[in-house]
Enzyme design. Structure first.
Site, PDB file in Angstrom:
ATOM      1  N   ARG A  80     -12.341   6.681   9.316  1.00  0.00           N
ATOM      2  CA  ARG A  80     -11.819   5.322   9.361  1.00  0.00           C
ATOM      3  C   ARG A  80     -12.833   4.309   8.842  1.00  0.00           C
ATOM      4  O   ARG A  80     -12.485   3.358   8.139  1.00  0.00           O
ATOM      5  CB  ARG A  80     -11.417   4.967  10.794  1.00  0.00           C
ATOM      6  N   SER A 139       0.840  -1.197   0.000  1.00  0.00           N
ATOM      7  CA  SER A 139       0.000   0.000   0.000  1.00  0.00           C
ATOM      8  C   SER A 139       0.882   1.257   0.000  1.00  0.00           C
ATOM      9  O   SER A 139       1.772   1.373  -0.851  1.00  0.00           O
ATOM     10  CB  SER A 139      -0.934  -0.048   1.206  1.00  0.00           C
ATOM     11  N   ASP A 159      -8.506  -6.722  -4.769  1.00  0.00           N
ATOM     12  CA  ASP A 159      -8.110  -5.404  -4.258  1.00  0.00           C
ATOM     13  C   ASP A 159      -8.586  -4.337  -5.245  1.00  0.00           C
ATOM     14  O   ASP A 159      -8.076  -4.239  -6.357  1.00  0.00           O
ATOM     15  CB  ASP A 159      -6.583  -5.357  -4.113  1.00  0.00           C
ATOM     16  N   HIS A 185      -7.871  -5.261  -0.380  1.00  0.00           N
ATOM     17  CA  HIS A 185      -6.573  -4.617  -0.182  1.00  0.00           C
ATOM     18  C   HIS A 185      -5.872  -5.144   1.065  1.00  0.00           C
ATOM     19  O   HIS A 185      -4.649  -5.318   1.081  1.00  0.00           O
ATOM     20  CB  HIS A 185      -6.790  -3.103  -0.076  1.00  0.00           C
ATOM     21  N   ASP A 186      -6.628  -5.402   2.113  1.00  0.00           N
ATOM     22  CA  ASP A 186      -6.044  -5.869   3.372  1.00  0.00           C
ATOM     23  C   ASP A 186      -5.346  -7.213   3.249  1.00  0.00           C
ATOM     24  O   ASP A 186      -4.640  -7.628   4.181  1.00  0.00           O
ATOM     25  CB  ASP A 186      -7.127  -5.972   4.455  1.00  0.00           C
TER      26      ASP A 186
END
Lengths: 403, 403
Positions: free
Chosen positions: A241, A171, A337, A370-371
C-alpha cells in the site's frame, strides 16, 4: 458460519474477523446467483454461486431510465455516498455523488457494486467457497475487468435495469466504464471515464508486481491460505500500500503537502524512525489499509488491472471497441497524474474520434496526482454536471432542479 | 575472523558469507585508521577504527595534480572500471572511465572508494565492530553524505592527494560531488555532478521509506541483527530493490523495452506467475541484488540520501554553499529522469550562477530515465570529455593524446 468463525479465528485480530465476515455477510444488500446461473470467466471457467454486494442511492423513475452505475477503483467498494461500515468514514465519492451533487441522488438512481474479486461482499478470495466451506484463497479463479463488468450486468438484470443512463468511474472504475461501453453499447446512454487508460502500462504492471511480491514475501501470507490458518500478511500488504500510495500522488503534491518537514521534532533523530512527515504519513496509510482490505483481494484486483488491454479484444485497434456506438463519452484526466496520464486519456479520445463516437475531453490542471479524481476538484464537478445535464436532456430525462 | 565465520554462518548462503567477508576483507586495497584518527560524524559521535576500501586506475603524475575522485551511487562500489569480484561483471562506469574514455585512465589518476555505510570494505553495518567483535548491525551510527565525503578526504590525505583535479559522480555520487565542492572548495579544481539534486525530495524520501519498511518487515531482518543469527532478509530486500528499480527507469523506457509483452508464452496464464516480461525482469533485479548487497547497508545509505539537504547547512540558501568558489562545474541531467529531475539540476545551476561560480549545464534527451547516467549515452560522453579537456588545459595538465 457465524459460530465457527470465532473458533477458527486463532491469531486473527477483531478487524480481520470483521473483514472476513464482510466477505460473506456484508453491511449491504447482496444478490446470490445459484449454481444454475454461473458467471463464465475470461479464464475459461464458470464461477458458480456468484454473490454481488451493492448499494443504491436515490430512486428509479417509473420506466427505470435514470440509473447511473458507479464503478469503484482498486481498493474502493460499494459505499460510494454513505458511511462506510468498516472504516466509519464517509463514502469514497461523496464529493461527486449526493443530493444536489453532479451525480445527483435526487435525480438519478445510483448503483454501486463491490467488484468481483473484492472483499466487501461480492465473491472474492476471502469469500467462502461453497464447494469446500473454506475461504477460496488462491482457489478463486483469476478475474478480469470484463468479468467484473459481466457480474455487474447480472446485478442490473436482477434489478430490472435494462439500460443505464450513465456509467461513471475513475482509475480501475474508468476501465470498467470503457469495458461497459465496449461490451454493452446498447445498455449505456453516456459514459464518464476519469483518470484511466484503455490498457495498463508496463510501469503500472511493474508497480503492481512490487505490491504482490511484498504480500507474497510475508510469511503470514501462507501461500494464500492465511485465513484458514488464522493469520494475515499485514506487514507485506502495508508495504504494498505504501508503494502504491506514492503513485497516487504527484511529486509536486508531496512537496507542497510535506516537503522535507520533520515530524514532531526540530532536529533529525539520526535513526530509522519516521523523522520526516512524509514517512509518518505513508506508514499510516499502510497501517490503516490493512485493517480494511484483504491481501488476496489485493492480488486478484491488481491482476485484473494488469490484464486490461481493451484493444487486444478488437484486433489491436481500440477504435474497433467503440465502432458504431451511440454512447456519449466525456473523458477527463489530471495534469499531474503520472499513473494514468493525460496521454492515456488522449489515446482513448483519439480512438473514440476514429470510431465516430460522440466525445468531449477535459484535461484538468491539478497538482494532486491520480488521487485528484477522489478529491475536491471543482473543475471536474462542473464538467461532470454539465455533461450529465446535457445527456439527460438528450435522453428525455427531466431537467435538474434550479437551486 | 576467517575461521569462526563458517562456524557462525548457520543459515547464511555462500553468497552471504562472501558478502560478510567483503565487508571486512574486500578484494580491494583498504586503509585502516586507528582509534587515534576517529571520524567525527554529523550524528555527533566519533567513529573509531574507520576502514576505507578503494580502487585506483591510471597513475598519478609527478606533482599528483591529475587525480579524479569518482563517487558511486546508492548500490555502487569502488569497482568503477574493472571486473567486480563479487558479481563477476564489468565495472559500473566502464562506459565513461577507462583508457581513451572521457575519464581517461591513461591521463588521469582515478580513485573510487566504497562509501561509508556500504558493504564492500568501507566501514558499514556489516563490518565487524572492533569493540564487540560482532557485526555493527544497528549499532553503527547513522551516516550522512558529508560523513561519506569526510571519510574520502581522509583517504586522499593518506594517498597524498592534496587537491583533486575533478570530482565526478551521478545520483548519490552527484550529492557527494556537491558536498565536496561545498566542504572543500580549495581541494576541487572542477566538479561533474550528474543526475542529482542538492536535496532529496519528499517523493524520493517516500520511495526510500517503502524500501526500508520492506526490509524491516521481513522477519529474517531480526531487528537488524540477522548476521549474528545466520539469516538475511532477502525477501524484503528484493521487494525494496524492485520498487527502487522502477524509479530508475522511465515510463517510456519501460514501454519501449517491455510494453505489455508476455514472458515465454503466447497467452496469459491467468495466475500470479511472472506473465509479463516486465514482471520477470523486476523479479530478476530483486533476486540478483540480494546476492551482492547487505540489507542494513541499504537502510543506512538510503537514510544518508534522505538527510541530504545541502542548503540547510548554509542558512537555507544553496548559493551560499558555493560562494567564492573557484571550482568549475558541469551539471548534467536527463529529460526522462523523474527521480532526479532536470528541475533539480536547474536548481543547482541557478545557485551556482547566483554564487558567481563557473558552470555549464546540459539537459540530455533520453528515454532511459535515471539510469541513463550509467548507460550508453554518447551526448554525456561528449560533454564530459569536452568539460574535462577544457578544465585540464586551464589546470595546466598535458593535452589529451590525439587518437
Amino acid at each position: 458460519m457465524g459460530e465457527t468463525l470465532h473458533q477458527e479465528a486463532g491469531l486473527l485480530t477483531p478487524d480481520d474477523v470483521k473483514a472476513r465476515r464482510e466477505a460473506d455477510d456484508p453491511h449491504s444488500p447482496v444478490v446470490r446467483f445459484g449454481a444454475d446461473k454461473p458467471l463464465r470467466l475470461d479464464a475459461g471457467v464458470d464461477l458458480r454461486h456468484l454473490q454481488v454486494a451493492y448499494q443504491t442511492y436515490g430512486q428509479p423513475n417509473a420506466d427505470r431510465t435514470n440509473a447511473i452505475l458507479v464503478c469503484h477503483a482498486l481498493t474502493g467498494d460499494q459505499h460510494v455516498a454513505s458511511l462506510n461500515p468498516v472504516t466509519g468514514k464517509p463514502g469514497w465519492w461523496e464529493t461527486l455523488v449526493g443530493p444536489g451533487k453532479p451525480i445527483d441522488t435526487e435525480r438519478f438512481f445510483i448503483i454501486c457494486a463491490n467488484v468481483l474479486g473484492g472483499c466487501m461482499g461480492t465473491t472474492g478470495p476471502s469469500s467462502t467457497d461453497p464447494a469446500t466451506g473454506r475461504p477460496y484463497g488462491l482457489e478463486m479463479p483469476i478475474v478480469t475487468i470484463r468479468d467484473m463488468v459481466n457480474a455487474q450486468a447480472m446485478l442490473l438484470d436482477h434489478l430490472g435495469i435494462e439500460r443505464l443512463f450513465c456509467v461513471a468511474g475513475g482509475s480501475m472504475g474508468g476501465m470498467q466504464v470503457l469495458q461497459w461501453a465496449a461490451s454493452y453499447p446498447e445498455r449505456v446512454f453516456c459514459a464518464l471515464p476519469i483518470a484511466t487508460a484503455a490498457r495498463h502500462s508496463a510501469q503500472n504492471i511493474a508497480f503492481h508486481e512490487v505490491g504482490r511480491q511484498a504480500v507474497m514475501a510475508d510469511p503470514d501470507w501462507c501461500g494464500g491460505a492465511y485465513l484458514a490458518q488464522g493469520l494475515a500478511p499485514h506487514r507485506g500488504l502495508a508495504v504494498a500500500r505504501m508503494a502504491a500510495h506514492i503513485t497516487y500522488m504527484s511529486d509536486q503534491g508531496l512537496h507542497r503537502k510535506f516537503g522535507r518537514r520533520l515530524q514532531d521534532r526540530v532536529l533529525p533523530t539520526f535513526g530509522f524512525d519516521a523523522d520526516f512527515q512524509v514517512e509518518s504519513y505513508l506508514r499510516h496509510q499502510g497501517e490503516s489499509f490493512v485493517q480494511r482490505f484483504d491481501a488476496n483481494s489485493y492480488l486478484y484486483v491488481t491482476r485484473a488491472m494488469d490484464y486490461f488491454d481493451l484493444a487486444a479484444d478488437y484486433d489491436g485497434v481500440l477504435a474497433n471497441a467503440f465502432r458504431g456506438s451511440k454512447t456519449r463519452f466525456c473523458v477527463a484526466s489530471f495534469t499531474s497524474d503520472w499513473l494514468f496520464t493525460s496521454a492515456d486519456s488522449r489515446a482513448i479520445v483519439h480512438a473514440l474520434n476514429a470510431s465516430g463516437a460522440s466525445v468531449s475531453y477535459a484535461e484538468i490542471e491539478s497538482d494532486k496526482g491520480h488521487d485528484a479524481f477522489l478529491l475536491e476538484e471543482p473543475v471536474l464537478f462542473d464538467i461532470a454536471r454539465g455533461f450529465l445535464d446535457s445527456a439527460a436532456r438528450a435522453a428525455g430525462l427531466p431537467a435538474a432542479k434550479v437551486r
